[in-house]
Scaffold this motif. Structure first.
Motif, PDB file in Angstrom:
ATOM      1  N   MET A 145       0.823  -1.210   0.000  1.00  0.00           N
ATOM      2  CA  MET A 145       0.000   0.000   0.000  1.00  0.00           C
ATOM      3  C   MET A 145       0.861   1.265   0.000  1.00  0.00           C
ATOM      4  O   MET A 145       0.438   2.304  -0.499  1.00  0.00           O
ATOM      5  CB  MET A 145      -0.995  -0.019   1.169  1.00  0.00           C
ATOM      6  N   LYS A 146       2.067   1.154   0.530  1.00  0.00           N
ATOM      7  CA  LYS A 146       3.007   2.278   0.418  1.00  0.00           C
ATOM      8  C   LYS A 146       3.457   2.414  -1.046  1.00  0.00           C
ATOM      9  O   LYS A 146       3.506   3.522  -1.588  1.00  0.00           O
ATOM     10  CB  LYS A 146       4.222   2.059   1.324  1.00  0.00           C
ATOM     11  N   ALA A 147       3.756   1.266  -1.659  1.00  0.00           N
ATOM     12  CA  ALA A 147       4.170   1.283  -3.069  1.00  0.00           C
ATOM     13  C   ALA A 147       3.051   1.865  -3.934  1.00  0.00           C
ATOM     14  O   ALA A 147       3.312   2.643  -4.859  1.00  0.00           O
ATOM     15  CB  ALA A 147       4.516  -0.136  -3.529  1.00  0.00           C
ATOM     16  N   GLY A 169      -3.096  13.387  -2.501  1.00  0.00           N
ATOM     17  CA  GLY A 169      -4.165  14.200  -3.078  1.00  0.00           C
ATOM     18  C   GLY A 169      -5.509  13.648  -2.635  1.00  0.00           C
ATOM     19  O   GLY A 169      -5.762  13.482  -1.435  1.00  0.00           O
ATOM     20  N   PRO A 170      -6.381  13.286  -3.590  1.00  0.00           N
ATOM     21  CA  PRO A 170      -7.711  12.800  -3.220  1.00  0.00           C
ATOM     22  C   PRO A 170      -7.754  11.296  -2.942  1.00  0.00           C
ATOM     23  O   PRO A 170      -8.829  10.735  -2.727  1.00  0.00           O
ATOM     24  CB  PRO A 170      -8.539  13.120  -4.474  1.00  0.00           C
ATOM     25  N   VAL A 171      -6.575  10.649  -2.963  1.00  0.00           N
ATOM     26  CA  VAL A 171      -6.530   9.182  -2.816  1.00  0.00           C
ATOM     27  C   VAL A 171      -5.991   8.799  -1.441  1.00  0.00           C
ATOM     28  O   VAL A 171      -4.940   9.277  -1.021  1.00  0.00           O
ATOM     29  CB  VAL A 171      -5.644   8.541  -3.911  1.00  0.00           C
ATOM     30  N   LEU A 172      -6.721   7.898  -0.745  1.00  0.00           N
ATOM     31  CA  LEU A 172      -6.263   7.356   0.529  1.00  0.00           C
ATOM     32  C   LEU A 172      -5.853   5.909   0.276  1.00  0.00           C
ATOM     33  O   LEU A 172      -6.623   5.134  -0.311  1.00  0.00           O
ATOM     34  CB  LEU A 172      -7.429   7.423   1.523  1.00  0.00           C
ATOM     35  N   SER A 173      -4.647   5.544   0.697  1.00  0.00           N
ATOM     36  CA  SER A 173      -4.144   4.175   0.517  1.00  0.00           C
ATOM     37  C   SER A 173      -3.882   3.595   1.902  1.00  0.00           C
ATOM     38  O   SER A 173      -3.080   4.129   2.673  1.00  0.00           O
ATOM     39  CB  SER A 173      -2.853   4.221  -0.310  1.00  0.00           C
ATOM     40  N   ILE A 174      -4.577   2.504   2.232  1.00  0.00           N
ATOM     41  CA  ILE A 174      -4.540   1.974   3.609  1.00  0.00           C
ATOM     42  C   ILE A 174      -4.298   0.472   3.584  1.00  0.00           C
ATOM     43  O   ILE A 174      -4.893  -0.246   2.772  1.00  0.00           O
ATOM     44  CB  ILE A 174      -5.889   2.224   4.320  1.00  0.00           C
ATOM     45  N   SER A 175      -3.477  -0.020   4.504  1.00  0.00           N
ATOM     46  CA  SER A 175      -3.315  -1.477   4.637  1.00  0.00           C
ATOM     47  C   SER A 175      -4.336  -1.995   5.643  1.00  0.00           C
ATOM     48  O   SER A 175      -4.776  -1.265   6.534  1.00  0.00           O
ATOM     49  CB  SER A 175      -1.904  -1.829   5.100  1.00  0.00           C
ATOM     50  N   HIS A 176      -4.716  -3.273   5.492  1.00  0.00           N
ATOM     51  CA  HIS A 176      -5.713  -3.828   6.422  1.00  0.00           C
ATOM     52  C   HIS A 176      -5.302  -5.150   7.037  1.00  0.00           C
ATOM     53  O   HIS A 176      -6.106  -5.770   7.745  1.00  0.00           O
ATOM     54  CB  HIS A 176      -7.080  -3.962   5.745  1.00  0.00           C
ATOM     55  N   GLY A 177      -4.072  -5.591   6.835  1.00  0.00           N
ATOM     56  CA  GLY A 177      -3.645  -6.863   7.407  1.00  0.00           C
ATOM     57  C   GLY A 177      -4.338  -8.032   6.736  1.00  0.00           C
ATOM     58  O   GLY A 177      -4.927  -7.892   5.664  1.00  0.00           O
ATOM     59  N   MET A 178      -4.271  -9.197   7.391  1.00  0.00           N
ATOM     60  CA  MET A 178      -4.826 -10.413   6.781  1.00  0.00           C
ATOM     61  C   MET A 178      -6.035 -10.914   7.555  1.00  0.00           C
ATOM     62  O   MET A 178      -5.999 -11.028   8.778  1.00  0.00           O
ATOM     63  CB  MET A 178      -3.762 -11.503   6.745  1.00  0.00           C
ATOM     64  N   GLY A 179      -7.100 -11.216   6.833  1.00  0.00           N
ATOM     65  CA  GLY A 179      -8.250 -11.863   7.442  1.00  0.00           C
ATOM     66  C   GLY A 179      -9.385 -10.927   7.809  1.00  0.00           C
ATOM     67  O   GLY A 179      -9.213  -9.707   7.938  1.00  0.00           O
ATOM     68  N   ILE A 180     -10.553 -11.528   7.973  1.00  0.00           N
ATOM     69  CA  ILE A 180     -11.791 -10.803   8.263  1.00  0.00           C
ATOM     70  C   ILE A 180     -11.699  -9.929   9.523  1.00  0.00           C
ATOM     71  O   ILE A 180     -12.057  -8.747   9.476  1.00  0.00           O
ATOM     72  CB  ILE A 180     -12.974 -11.806   8.334  1.00  0.00           C
TER      73      ILE A 180
END
Lengths: 320, 320
Positions: free
Chosen positions: A71-73, A107-118
């Motif tokens: 997500m950083k990339a 800018g107008p884009v948010l990039s977020i990691s969420h880890g693994m699994g529900i």
């Protein structure tokens, strides 16, 4: 500690979902507006400590994915694609203090990691949806950019999900609420899926399909692998399960799409799941392609999303 | 590519669980030994690319926890406590290449992060158990060092789990295997829990209890909070649920203990769960204690585990 939100904030909240022409992100919680402060613990943000409307009010696209580095990339890639004036060094992890997820704003884009699994993505989504609500965001599509195991399609193919299904091939998410189980629907937004698919038509170097995505609670026993620490079924039984999944219209398996679809639906977020497949599960269990091949695969959904975002922003020229 | 494992490896595997006096980590998978290579994908390790017996054969304690930074801090803390000769700078993240978990080795101690929730810890455990199996490790206790929400006990208390229970207060883990559900038992090792409790008797600055730990699939709706994006129950109903949990012997809530207990039991690993409570859920939903208070809380289980490890290694002096 005094609130840094404007005095009009409370009254805006109560009727803002009715504004003509705008689709605001909403919560379904009668208690939230009466809270003096809302600490978004796992994001290291809060309504008293941060001016969320100022920080996030202009967000127009949210992209989420499992791996922090990926997500950083993607954030760095979007920074380049959108040709923003600020320096790459200014792109900082907004959630670094909590050490659970990473978040970048380009800018107008948010990039977020969420880890693994529900469970991991569910915590992030509760706090992200509240963040967008507090920030008074509107018309924000949310796209999960993931990796997955393919079923009956070539490794490196991209699957755009029409419907997320559980281990029983049912389009539902079973949410435990206290000691009750509630079923929630898991269709993804049809128009958004088609828009993303049509974007990809021009990128002909790798196949893209629209299909069902199966979401499991684990990577090994739940996905019919034979290379786990505990395996209690035969090769034939595992393969039979995967073939039945294929016949039910399932083209890939991952671990977050049902809860993602269910929560976004309930909160008025148009959602899409776009995953690359790292292997064909009808042929093998282990992901052992060379590192550079896997890295290239993981860029494929990003290319597609970038194209979609630029089209929506009117930034695509004729040749791109 | 030729295997770097010694030629005797295969024959050792078949009967090694029967060696007198040693309790080897075992897998329950008839297919594993016939695999030419085992890629531990999410750990960035493998049987052909790494000499696992050489790297991990001397491991005598495994400690796991959700947050990568916390497990790095624990590694640095243990490095100091064990007075190891190598430099702090030599402590590198062994799994950095995979970007999913972090792993540090400090002499005989392995410190690993597992992310949040049952699916995330389950992937790590499958690969960790295979790692310990391939490395021919024996007599390795595994301890989860976590954070949790307390029920009816003061924030900052430490709970050592005797039994992990699910949302219905049942001591079971429901594992989906293909499209079947199998129930697995979730008791933790009684002797290890008592040894850890007795260690802590001398550390009298904060309370420690032995009790049941409830493991849920999410942090919000499943734990009876009122501060989520979606809330469909009343304050009274949520509180009633938590009080019933207290009356059933539950003293804290987290999100990994049932699968952790179940998998370790099946693979011959003596397991313990030691969590600090960050708040008392009978009083509030949000974690809003000052940052330095929360940091100090999180050190409490680490102090206890460090004492236990040093005692087992015969490194404790009379005054420590």
């Amino acid at each position: 500690m005094a609130s840094i939100l404007p005095a009009s904030n409370t009254s805006m909240r109560s009727d803002r979902n009715t504004y003509v022409g705008k689709s605001f992100v909403h919560v379904k919680n009668p208690y939230l507006d009466s809270m003096d402060e809302d600490v978004l613990y796992h994001l290291d943000l809060g309504t008293k400590t941060h001016n969320l409307p100022e920080m996030f009010g202009d967000v127009k696209f949210v992209c989420v994915g499992g791996s922090p580095n990926r997500m950083k990339a993607f954030a760095l890639f979007m920074h380049k694609e959108l040709r923003l004036a600020d320096s790459e060094e200014d792109i900082k992890d907004i959630c670094a203090g909590a050490d659970r997820y990473c978040m970048y704003k380009i800018g107008p884009v948010l990039s977020i990691s969420h880890g693994m699994g529900i469970p991991a993505i569910s915590i992030m989504l509760h706090e992200l949806i509240k963040l967008l609500y507090h920030a008074r965001s509107s018309d924000v599509p949310i796209i999960r950019i993931g990796t997955s195991g393919g079923i009956g399609i070539a490794p490196g193919s991209v699957v755009i999900t029409d419907e997320a299904v559980d281990s029983f091939f049912k389009p539902r998410f079973e949410q435990a609420i206290l000691d009750n189980i509630v079923n929630r629907r898991t269709e993804l937004d049809k128009e958004l899926a088609e828009e993303l698919f049509n974007c990809s038509k021009e990128i002909s170097t790798f196949p893209t399909v629209i299909g069902h995505t199966m979401c499991t609670y684990d990577f090994y026993e739940g996905q019919g692998r034979l290379d786990e620490a505990l395996c209690s079924f035969s090769r034939e039984k595992g393969l039979d399960y995967l073939k039945r999944a294929y016949n039910a219209g399932i083209r890939n398996i991952e671990m977050e799409s049902t809860v993602f679809a269910a929560m976004c639906r309930l909160c008025g977020l148009k959602a899409a799941v776009v995953c690359v497949t790292l292997l064909n599960r009808l042929e093998c269990d282990q992901i052992n392609s060379p590192h550079d091949v896997l890295v290239e695969y993981q860029k494929r959904p990003q290319l597609r999303i970038s194209k979609f975002i630029k089209q929506r922003l009117g930034l695509c020229d004729q040749t791109s």
